[in-house]
Motif scaffolding. Sequence first.
Motif, PDB file in Angstrom:
ATOM      1  N   ALA A 187       0.834  -1.205   0.000  1.00 40.94           N
ATOM      2  CA  ALA A 187       0.000   0.000   0.000  1.00 40.94           C
ATOM      3  C   ALA A 187       0.868   1.253   0.000  1.00 40.94           C
ATOM      4  CB  ALA A 187      -0.919  -0.008   1.219  1.00 40.94           C
ATOM      5  N   MET A 188       1.976   1.212   0.719  1.00 44.19           N
ATOM      6  CA  MET A 188       2.873   2.368   0.797  1.00 44.19           C
ATOM      7  C   MET A 188       3.414   2.739  -0.577  1.00 44.19           C
ATOM      8  SD  MET A 188       6.345   2.711   3.091  1.00 44.19           S
ATOM      9  CE  MET A 188       5.460   2.291   4.583  1.00 44.19           C
ATOM     10  N   PHE A 189       3.616   1.730  -1.439  1.00 42.59           N
ATOM     11  CA  PHE A 189       4.175   1.967  -2.769  1.00 42.59           C
ATOM     12  C   PHE A 189       3.100   1.931  -3.862  1.00 42.59           C
ATOM     13  CE2 PHE A 189       7.949   1.176  -0.411  1.00 42.59           C
ATOM     14  CZ  PHE A 189       8.988   1.765  -1.116  1.00 42.59           C
ATOM     15  N   ASP A 190       1.827   1.839  -3.458  1.00 45.77           N
ATOM     16  CA  ASP A 190       0.729   1.682  -4.418  1.00 45.77           C
ATOM     17  C   ASP A 190       1.076   0.572  -5.406  1.00 45.77           C
ATOM     18  OD1 ASP A 190      -1.680   2.124  -5.723  1.00 45.77           O
ATOM     19  OD2 ASP A 190      -0.883   3.699  -7.022  1.00 45.77           O
ATOM     20  N   ALA A 191       1.560  -0.550  -4.852  1.00 46.76           N
ATOM     21  CA  ALA A 191       2.078  -1.637  -5.682  1.00 46.76           C
ATOM     22  C   ALA A 191       1.052  -2.752  -5.840  1.00 46.76           C
ATOM     23  CB  ALA A 191       3.355  -2.196  -5.068  1.00 46.76           C
ATOM     24  N   THR A 192       0.980  -3.285  -7.030  1.00 45.67           N
ATOM     25  CA  THR A 192       0.241  -4.503  -7.337  1.00 45.67           C
ATOM     26  C   THR A 192       1.233  -5.477  -7.952  1.00 45.67           C
ATOM     27  OG1 THR A 192      -0.336  -3.537  -9.483  1.00 45.67           O
ATOM     28  CG2 THR A 192      -1.960  -3.302  -7.699  1.00 45.67           C
ATOM     29  N   PRO A 193       0.911  -6.775  -8.026  1.00 41.92           N
ATOM     30  CA  PRO A 193       1.854  -7.714  -8.625  1.00 41.92           C
ATOM     31  C   PRO A 193       2.299  -7.249 -10.010  1.00 41.92           C
ATOM     32  CG  PRO A 193       0.110  -8.923  -7.522  1.00 41.92           C
ATOM     33  CD  PRO A 193      -0.276  -7.474  -7.465  1.00 41.92           C
ATOM     34  N   GLY A 194       3.607  -7.157 -10.186  1.00 37.36           N
ATOM     35  CA  GLY A 194       4.180  -6.672 -11.432  1.00 37.36           C
ATOM     36  C   GLY A 194       4.759  -5.271 -11.334  1.00 37.36           C
ATOM     37  N   THR A 195       4.408  -4.532 -10.273  1.00 39.68           N
ATOM     38  CA  THR A 195       4.957  -3.188 -10.082  1.00 39.68           C
ATOM     39  C   THR A 195       6.465  -3.257  -9.878  1.00 39.68           C
ATOM     40  OG1 THR A 195       2.916  -2.303  -9.144  1.00 39.68           O
ATOM     41  CG2 THR A 195       4.949  -1.167  -8.561  1.00 39.68           C
ATOM     42  N   LEU A 196       7.167  -2.274 -10.425  1.00 40.83           N
ATOM     43  CA  LEU A 196       8.623  -2.248 -10.279  1.00 40.83           C
ATOM     44  C   LEU A 196       9.097  -0.813 -10.058  1.00 40.83           C
ATOM     45  CD1 LEU A 196      11.261  -4.349 -12.014  1.00 40.83           C
ATOM     46  CD2 LEU A 196      11.541  -1.871 -12.121  1.00 40.83           C
ATOM     47  N   TYR A 197       9.981  -0.659  -9.094  1.00 40.72           N
ATOM     48  CA  TYR A 197      10.642   0.616  -8.813  1.00 40.72           C
ATOM     49  C   TYR A 197      12.140   0.455  -9.062  1.00 40.72           C
ATOM     50  CZ  TYR A 197       6.717   2.905  -6.333  1.00 40.72           C
ATOM     51  OH  TYR A 197       5.533   3.505  -5.992  1.00 40.72           O
ATOM     52  N   VAL A 198      12.765   1.449  -9.690  1.00 38.32           N
ATOM     53  CA  VAL A 198      14.224   1.494  -9.830  1.00 38.32           C
ATOM     54  C   VAL A 198      14.746   2.506  -8.813  1.00 38.32           C
ATOM     55  CG1 VAL A 198      16.183   1.929 -11.337  1.00 38.32           C
ATOM     56  CG2 VAL A 198      14.075   0.970 -12.289  1.00 38.32           C
ATOM     57  N   ILE A 199      15.648   2.064  -7.931  1.00 40.59           N
ATOM     58  CA  ILE A 199      16.207   2.905  -6.873  1.00 40.59           C
ATOM     59  C   ILE A 199      17.670   3.186  -7.174  1.00 40.59           C
ATOM     60  CG2 ILE A 199      16.500   3.202  -4.387  1.00 40.59           C
ATOM     61  CD1 ILE A 199      13.582   2.777  -5.321  1.00 40.59           C
ATOM     62  N   ARG A 200      18.052   4.429  -7.113  1.00 43.62           N
ATOM     63  CA  ARG A 200      19.443   4.826  -7.349  1.00 43.62           C
ATOM     64  C   ARG A 200      20.331   4.394  -6.185  1.00 43.62           C
ATOM     65  NH1 ARG A 200      18.716  11.143  -8.947  1.00 43.62           N
ATOM     66  NH2 ARG A 200      19.981  11.282  -7.064  1.00 43.62           N
ATOM     67  N   PRO A 201      21.651   4.393  -6.369  1.00 43.54           N
ATOM     68  CA  PRO A 201      22.555   4.026  -5.262  1.00 43.54           C
ATOM     69  C   PRO A 201      22.440   4.929  -4.043  1.00 43.54           C
ATOM     70  CG  PRO A 201      23.715   3.869  -7.348  1.00 43.54           C
ATOM     71  CD  PRO A 201      22.393   4.506  -7.647  1.00 43.54           C
ATOM     72  N   ASP A 202      21.913   6.164  -4.201  1.00 44.06           N
ATOM     73  CA  ASP A 202      21.744   7.049  -3.046  1.00 44.06           C
ATOM     74  C   ASP A 202      20.354   6.952  -2.424  1.00 44.06           C
ATOM     75  OD1 ASP A 202      20.282   8.314  -5.019  1.00 44.06           O
ATOM     76  OD2 ASP A 202      21.476  10.144  -5.058  1.00 44.06           O
TER      77      ASP A 202
END
Length: 571
Positions: free
Chosen positions: A527-542
């Motif tokens: 819920a925090m990421f408004d994620a459903t199966p298949g959702t993807l986030y790319v996070i930088r090294p920082d």
Amino acid sequence: MNAEFKPYPFTATKYAACIPALNDGVETKRHAVTIVGGGPVGLCVALGLANHGVASVLIEADDSVCYGSRAICISRRSLEIIERLGALDGFLETGLPWEGGRSFYRDTEVLHFRMPQDENQKLPPMVNLAQYHIEQFLLDAAEKRSDLIDIRWQTRVAAIDSRPDGATLSLSTPEGDYALRSDWVVACDGGRSTIREALGLQLKGTSYEGRYVIVDIELESDRPTERLAYFDPSSNPGSTVLVHKQPDNVWRIDYQLRDGEDADEAVKPENVMPRVQSLLDMMGERGAWSPIWITIYKANALTLERYRHDRVLFAGDAAHLVPIFGVRGANSGIDDADNLAWKLALAVRGLASDALLDSYSDERVFATHENLSYGTKSTEFMAPPSFAFDLMRRAVLSLAVKHEGVRSLINPRQTSAICYTESPLNAAPGESCAFTAGPVPGAVLPECPVTIVARGSEREGHLTDLIGPCFALLHFSEDGSIPAEFAALEAALDERKLPFRLLALSAHAHTDQTRDFAHDHTGRLFAMFDATPGTLYVIRPDGHVLARWKAPHAAQIAAAIDSALHLRSTH
């Protein structure tokens, strides 16, 4: 009251200068990165580069860590960065955590504020720790990376010859002078930056006339750790006084000088001691105390227009001076270091165009203007620059005694993580339009507890534990499965030697342990990421979000990363 100055309950190791191998007065080895300034920011840059396998030389004019409390409040965001640098333990073991503070108008409490803190957090909102401790804990971590961090004490920069392909530094030490050649120079040499002056660069903005005397004292007290602000107190009528408890029974007191007071006279012990005693009497502190350190401070809201100048990069106070109100100084410098280190490391390793470093300047100049905006408002309230501001402050404080709705105007607006909303690295806004919540591109990854399953064993942890010196792909699914095309992308990026990690986040626990994953055992993560199966986030090294999709293809992910790493320069 003891009129004799006491030493800090901390002894710094003294270091000698050394001279490397020379050829006609020039060091025989050319270095990839030279960092000028061994304070918190310079040490963080060196540690960040080391995390990426990049060696650096760190030049420090002094022979030890600093003397005096100086920066004293380290934010949660800075603690997250320091944890990734391998130096967190000392900060948490020695530092005094706090969550809020109180403000008083004369004898009446007019504000009790609390910083955001909830069950998702691993780290406290703020920790009080004097700068000599901050530097020592970072130095301890740097000395463990001596294979990649070469610290040179008692070494001053006399001149710099900056060119499009690097720079030559003329260095002076008690053992002799020499020159050092470097591909990149990172200037972390403080508010009176030698590098900045040598390049003819000037900070621009506002310098305030209001001055504060800063006093460290030793006082044993069981008073809780919180930020205390006194407006027009009986101990110093017409001024503002700030009080912070530090480790080792050290207290930091900042009090405003009245207009017309002579600065040289104001810092003499015979003038400081009675004011401190009057403050302690007002607070009800009856214990014996002794002064340790006295200095004077004037608020500045200044910045360079750009933080990259060919092969010279500026960070911390060398790049910007932020008022102390809201504790943004050291914390913004640590954020500079975190932003810069991974970008410089990838450029040095040939994994990214050096145009990536233009985004360091873009993002951190934006962050500085955000910090200056809040810092300026706080400064104008804490040390009114004119009669009109003083009149406004007195009106607000008077009303706040009886009207709770006015009290938010007194809030010092403590530092918080900056969202790079306009970063040139962010994926196109259209990619994010399907989301109704969650961190947007440019935002810092929010914290959440998770169960981490790795190599067949599991432990309770937090989402930030999964972030390292690499790009992280957070893939949300019911069972922790990873699409084959993402696994192929992982292999392709690994072949390019790009620091990259594909992480599976599952909604439910499962028994398939062919791949490490994290389980959302609280039920809050998706819920925090408004994620459903298949959702993807790319996070930088920082730890900032680069891109997010509801159902991406591997080619979209690769394009977003390549776009960031090969960003065309507008420098």
